[in-house]
Enzyme design. Structure first.
Site, PDB file in Angstrom:
ATOM      1  N   GLU A  34      -8.970   6.231   7.218  1.00 35.76           N
ATOM      2  CA  GLU A  34      -7.534   6.437   7.026  1.00 35.76           C
ATOM      3  C   GLU A  34      -6.708   5.288   7.616  1.00 35.76           C
ATOM      4  O   GLU A  34      -5.524   5.452   7.910  1.00 35.76           O
ATOM      5  CB  GLU A  34      -7.098   7.773   7.628  1.00 35.76           C
ATOM      6  CG  GLU A  34      -7.457   8.980   6.771  1.00 35.76           C
ATOM      7  CD  GLU A  34      -6.546   9.156   5.555  1.00 35.76           C
ATOM      8  OE1 GLU A  34      -5.524   8.451   5.471  1.00 35.76           O
ATOM      9  OE2 GLU A  34      -6.857  10.011   4.695  1.00 35.76           O
ATOM     10  N   LYS A  44       0.841  -1.191   0.000  1.00 38.37           N
ATOM     11  CA  LYS A  44       0.000   0.000   0.000  1.00 38.37           C
ATOM     12  C   LYS A  44       0.877   1.242   0.000  1.00 38.37           C
ATOM     13  O   LYS A  44       1.723   1.411   0.884  1.00 38.37           O
ATOM     14  CB  LYS A  44      -0.920   0.004   1.228  1.00 38.37           C
ATOM     15  CG  LYS A  44      -1.771   1.261   1.367  1.00 38.37           C
ATOM     16  CD  LYS A  44      -2.600   1.225   2.636  1.00 38.37           C
ATOM     17  CE  LYS A  44      -3.333   2.543   2.853  1.00 38.37           C
ATOM     18  NZ  LYS A  44      -4.105   2.557   4.107  1.00 38.37           N
ATOM     19  N   LEU A  98     -10.752  -1.983  19.982  1.00 35.56           N
ATOM     20  CA  LEU A  98     -12.164  -1.596  20.011  1.00 35.56           C
ATOM     21  C   LEU A  98     -12.690  -1.425  21.428  1.00 35.56           C
ATOM     22  O   LEU A  98     -13.673  -0.716  21.634  1.00 35.56           O
ATOM     23  CB  LEU A  98     -13.006  -2.636  19.267  1.00 35.56           C
ATOM     24  CG  LEU A  98     -12.709  -2.797  17.774  1.00 35.56           C
ATOM     25  CD1 LEU A  98     -13.577  -3.898  17.176  1.00 35.56           C
ATOM     26  CD2 LEU A  98     -12.903  -1.493  17.024  1.00 35.56           C
TER      27      LEU A  98
END
Length: 499
Positions: free
Chosen positions: A341, A78, A332
């Protein structure tokens, strides 16, 4: 010798096994006894499979080599994120992991680009960016294989989060972490201090500890449910509260970047992996039903779906505190920042690094807890502002985007935008995850152009400046053409072994 510290991690998945692997690296026996409790009956949630370059440091300190990591996780590379239709339908811009070159006459290059743009140059600023030069051609090579300006970029990964958790688990267990299978029936606390002392599992087994790391996901079993730490809701700034996720057969371009496409009531991600593509729709439920979201997602895949879309409900925000008593929440359990992002794994990594740095071997001092919470809250708020900027700068006309354009912004973001509007400068606060080139990518890409720029930029000879721009653009293009195609680089260096 200091007594062995008993560290208990609640929950597996990426957060839990990342915690286990890092603590095994930095608190090995006899300094710590590390136990991870998880239940195979409780599923894990993966809202994204894309990362930022910081993950390279994590793998390096764990001794996980890049080719092995990419192959084990069906990964790809990426170079950044392409945003499609965010400003308005037809707009495209790119947030790459790199800058726009060295200062020209002592002035950052985006000031000079603004001058050229005002004079009628149509090319976007990403043409000065090495990540875009490679990404737009679907080519990839690591920075260390390049020279000069062509080496001034970073890279991250797309990968299967479940496979990464398995890799981390193997690493952690090989380094002394004990995994215990079981569901937690009761959390025991000290009647005087309020600290958590032990977990009772179904069947009566008791797991005692000195420090508990809550990686239990959205339920936030220890920090939220047991200790009652409130959740700070940011829905009024980041209104999406649902997601649909589905894998699809590989199709279309094999891009070395993530794609985010704005839709009428949210946005859709596309993440290319070796064995499939990851796709998802993030949306605001008050503007779009679950059935409509699933239909939109399925209608915009590059390949055939590999199942039915999986729904996920969430609230963007954070816990009021991340460390309370002897419990620290990670992932989380600590908060949720939508995957726009790719900051989810970053926040796990930085939270753990901060904890390892601050956690004493003995009694936990309140000053350390306060400092951990201060730093982590600040980091979350800086990322929050960056995400809000994507939403509030839109020119789209649908109800969701109209609301975002009209929202009252956090003071920190309002000041940042006002300073940019006046001077083309981006004031940076403490613990900013995104530096000036990242803000420039989003602000210029969303067509938020300032009223003025550095006066020195106006003193550079215009002919020389245009020549410098063309020279950099062409040099980056030539360098990118020498890179192998993304798929060929993977085939040569880190192809996953077929099951």
């Amino acid at each position: 010798m200091t007594a062995t510290q008993r560290i208990v991690i609640v929950g597996g998945g990426t957060a839990g096994w990342m915690a286990a692997a890092l603590f095994a690296r930095f608190r090995p026996a006899p300094y710590a006894q590390i136990t991870l409790v998880e239940s195979d009956a409780i599923g894990t949630i993966g809202v994204g499979e894309a990362t930022v370059p910081l993950i390279q440091h994590l793998n390096q300190v764990l001794g996980i080599h890049e080719p092995d990591f990419v192959a084990a996780t069906q990964g790809t590379f990426k170079l950044g994120i392409e945003f499609v239709d965010w400003c308005r339908v037809g707009n495209r811009h790119f947030h790459g992991f790199g800058d726009y070159g060295e200062d020209i006459d002592g002035v950052p290059p985006h000031h000079h680009w603004l001058r050229l743009h005002a004079a009628g140059m149509p090319e976007p600023i990403e043409h000065w960016s090495m990540p875009w030069a490679a990404a737009s051609r679907d080519r990839f090579a690591p920075p260390q294989a390049m020279n000069g300006a062509a080496a001034a970029f970073k890279h991250a990964y797309h990968f299967d989060a479940g496979l990464y958790a398995q890799l981390l688990r193997r690493h952690a267990e090989a380094n002394g972490v004990t995994r215990i299978e079981g569901r937690i029936a009761q959390v025991l606390r000290d009647g005087e201090s309020g600290d958590v002392t032990a977990l009772n599992l179904d069947g009566g087994r008791e797991i005692a500890g000195d420090v508990f790391i809550d990686c239990s996901g959205f339920v936030s079993l220890l920090l939220g449910r047991t200790l009652g730490v409130d959740f700070v809701d940011w829905t009024h700034w980041l209104p999406c509260d649902r997601a649909m996720a589905v894998g699809s057969a590989r199709g279309g371009r094999f891009t070395p970047f993530t794609r985010s496409t704005a839709r009428a009531a949210g946005w859709q991600w596309r993440i290319p992996l070796q064995h499939r593509s990851g796709n998802g729709m993030v949306y605001a439920s008050r503007h779009l039903s679950d059935d409509e979201a699933a239909a939109t997602l399925l209608a915009n895949l590059d390949g055939a779906p590999l199942g039915d879309p999986r729904p996920l409900k969430f609230t963007t925000g954070r816990r009021a505190r991340f460390w309370e008593h002897n419990v620290v929440a990670i992932g989380l359990a600590a908060g949720f920042m939508e995957p726009l992002e790719s900051t989810s794994i970053q926040l796990i990594q930085t939270g753990l690094a901060r904890l390892i740095e601050l956690l004493p071997s003995g009694v936990i001092d309140p000053a350390i807890v306060t400092e951990y919470n201060r730093q982590t809250i600040t980091e979350y708020e800086r990322i929050r502002d960056f995400l809000i900027a994507h939403y509030c700068l839109t020119q789209r006309d649908e109800p969701l985007w109209q609301e975002c354009r009209a929202m009252t912004l956090p003071d920190t973001l309002a000041h940042k935008l006002a300073t940019w509007d006046a001077s083309a400068r981006v004031p940076l606060y403490d613990l900013e995850s995104h530096q000036e080139p990242s803000w420039v990518a989003i602000l210029t890409g969303q067509e938020r152009l300032p009223r003025g720029w550095d006066a020195t930029a106006g003193q550079t000879d215009a002919t020389r400046l245009a020549a410098l721009f063309a020279e950099r653009r062409d040099a980056l293009a030539r360098a990118a053409e020498k890179m192998p195609p993304h798929d060929r680089f993977i085939e040569r260096t880190c192809m996953a072994i077929a099951a």
